[in-house]
Motif scaffolding. Structure first.
Motif, mmCIF file in Angstrom:
data_model
loop_
_atom_site.group_PDB
_atom_site.id
_atom_site.type_symbol
_atom_site.label_atom_id
_atom_site.label_comp_id
_atom_site.label_asym_id
_atom_site.label_seq_id
_atom_site.Cartn_x
_atom_site.Cartn_y
_atom_site.Cartn_z
ATOM 1 N N ILE A 171 -25.171 -32.489 -20.184
ATOM 2 C CA ILE A 171 -26.422 -33.162 -20.541
ATOM 3 C C ILE A 171 -27.480 -33.018 -19.450
ATOM 4 O O ILE A 171 -28.625 -33.469 -19.624
ATOM 5 C CB ILE A 171 -26.180 -34.656 -20.831
ATOM 6 C CG1 ILE A 171 -25.721 -35.393 -19.566
ATOM 7 C CG2 ILE A 171 -25.182 -34.835 -21.954
ATOM 8 C CD1 ILE A 171 -25.579 -36.887 -19.747
ATOM 9 N N LYS A 174 -31.229 -31.744 -20.208
ATOM 10 C CA LYS A 174 -31.533 -31.990 -21.612
ATOM 11 C C LYS A 174 -32.253 -33.328 -21.756
ATOM 12 O O LYS A 174 -32.413 -34.089 -20.803
ATOM 13 C CB LYS A 174 -30.256 -31.976 -22.454
ATOM 14 C CG LYS A 174 -29.556 -30.624 -22.473
ATOM 15 C CD LYS A 174 -28.337 -30.664 -23.364
ATOM 16 C CE LYS A 174 -27.635 -29.314 -23.399
ATOM 17 N NZ LYS A 174 -26.424 -29.337 -24.255
ATOM 18 N N GLN A 175 -32.669 -33.611 -22.987
ATOM 19 C CA GLN A 175 -33.409 -34.838 -23.231
ATOM 20 C C GLN A 175 -32.528 -36.068 -23.035
ATOM 21 O O GLN A 175 -32.999 -37.115 -22.562
ATOM 22 C CB GLN A 175 -33.980 -34.829 -24.645
ATOM 23 C CG GLN A 175 -34.933 -35.973 -24.934
ATOM 24 C CD GLN A 175 -35.559 -35.872 -26.304
ATOM 25 O OE1 GLN A 175 -35.179 -35.017 -27.099
ATOM 26 N NE2 GLN A 175 -36.510 -36.738 -26.588
ATOM 27 N N GLU A 176 -31.252 -35.948 -23.382
ATOM 28 C CA GLU A 176 -30.352 -37.094 -23.195
ATOM 29 C C GLU A 176 -30.223 -37.446 -21.713
ATOM 30 O O GLU A 176 -30.261 -38.632 -21.327
ATOM 31 C CB GLU A 176 -28.975 -36.785 -23.786
ATOM 32 C CG GLU A 176 -28.963 -36.569 -25.287
ATOM 33 C CD GLU A 176 -29.327 -35.155 -25.674
ATOM 34 O OE1 GLU A 176 -29.629 -34.361 -24.745
ATOM 35 O OE2 GLU A 176 -29.320 -34.845 -26.883
ATOM 36 N N GLY A 177 -30.051 -36.426 -20.885
ATOM 37 C CA GLY A 177 -29.963 -36.667 -19.451
ATOM 38 C C GLY A 177 -31.244 -37.225 -18.873
ATOM 39 O O GLY A 177 -31.221 -38.088 -17.977
ATOM 40 N N ILE A 179 -33.482 -39.090 -20.488
ATOM 41 C CA ILE A 179 -33.602 -40.492 -20.917
ATOM 42 C C ILE A 179 -32.697 -41.394 -20.080
ATOM 43 O O ILE A 179 -33.096 -42.488 -19.637
ATOM 44 C CB ILE A 179 -33.281 -40.610 -22.419
ATOM 45 C CG1 ILE A 179 -34.340 -39.884 -23.245
ATOM 46 C CG2 ILE A 179 -33.185 -42.067 -22.835
ATOM 47 C CD1 ILE A 179 -34.033 -39.829 -24.726
ATOM 48 N N LEU A 180 -31.463 -40.940 -19.853
ATOM 49 C CA LEU A 180 -30.532 -41.735 -19.037
ATOM 50 C C LEU A 180 -31.027 -41.876 -17.599
ATOM 51 O O LEU A 180 -30.950 -42.966 -17.000
ATOM 52 C CB LEU A 180 -29.151 -41.088 -19.074
ATOM 53 C CG LEU A 180 -28.017 -41.826 -18.355
ATOM 54 C CD1 LEU A 180 -27.846 -43.223 -18.935
ATOM 55 C CD2 LEU A 180 -26.721 -41.033 -18.455
ATOM 56 N N LEU A 225 -38.780 -36.145 -18.506
ATOM 57 C CA LEU A 225 -38.763 -36.555 -19.915
ATOM 58 C C LEU A 225 -39.903 -35.956 -20.686
ATOM 59 O O LEU A 225 -39.758 -35.609 -21.862
ATOM 60 C CB LEU A 225 -38.801 -38.078 -20.012
ATOM 61 C CG LEU A 225 -38.657 -38.679 -21.416
ATOM 62 C CD1 LEU A 225 -37.326 -38.269 -22.032
ATOM 63 C CD2 LEU A 225 -38.794 -40.187 -21.370
#
Length: 226
Positions: A171, A174-177, A179-180, A225
């Motif tokens: 991740i 990526k976008q998930e990483g 956001i986290l 992001l």
């Protein structure tokens, strides 16, 4: 005498008819003016072609100059805001937070943030042979000697990167990483500034390093992001 007069009269008549015959036998001139008018439409004018080329080149040069002038700020700003540079800024900020004092944040949250935003070169080094040997020696030292408190979090970060499965490390980038990472950095910023009390206290001599580091990781996470 009569024959002589007849001959002279015939000569005179032929003399008068000769211009008429010459005019009649003269070739008819072609319509030069009409031919020139008809060919002037389709004639090739090199001067006009060179002028058109010069005008086109001038317009293209002006458009290229405007395009370069408009994109000069982006060209100068792009190397400063590259992904690699942002990752190094976040890594340095995370390391500073691990060693910083004068902050009330839970520093354990810095470890996953470091793992998500560290450059690929550092992650490869940690997962490689040198990183495994460094973790082994640090663990062996930790078994027999007391470990400094400041080195606990870097050691845990090294172990986390080494044992992290591929599904977790995938991740990164990526976008998930992103956001986290933004959620973790905003939580750390909220903890730091709320426990500092005021903005002036957050920039005191004892807390200025932690404040700058938290601002750095928050801004970098936001840029990742968008």
């Amino acid at each position: 005498m009569a024959s002589l007069c007849l001959s002279s009269s015939r000569i005179v008549s032929l003399h008068h008819q000769k211009p008429f015959l010459a005019l009649k036998l003269r070739p008819r001139p072609s319509n030069i003016s009409g031919l020139g008018h008809s060919t002037s439409v389709v004639c090739f004018n090199p001067l006009r072609l060179s002028a058109d080329r010069q005008r086109t080149a001038t317009v293209s040069a002006r458009a290229e100059k405007r395009r370069k002038r408009g994109s000069s700020v982006v060209c100068y700003a792009t190397p400063m805001l590259s992904v690699h540079n942002l990752q190094w800024i976040s890594t340095i900020s995370c390391v500073a937070l691990m060693f910083a004092r004068g902050t009330g944040i839970h520093k354990s949250f810095v470890v996953p943030l470091f793992a998500l935003q560290a450059p690929m070169g550092i992650v490869s080094w940690m997962k490689g042979e040198y990183g495994i040997w460094a973790a082994f020696l640090a663990l062996l030292t930790r078994l027999f000697f007391s470990f400094p408190v400041e080195l606990e979090l870097p050691f845990i970060a090294l172990l986390l990167v080494i044992v992290a499965p591929y599904q977790v490390m995938s991740i990164r980038g990526k976008q998930e990483g992103a956001i986290l990472s933004l959620a973790i950095s905003c939580f750390l910023a909220f903890q730091h500034f709320s426990r500092a009390g005021t903005l002036q206290k957050a920039f005191d001599q004892n807390s200025v390093l932690a404040t700058v580091a938290i601002i750095g990781v928050t801004v970098v996470s936001f840029l990742f992001l968008i």
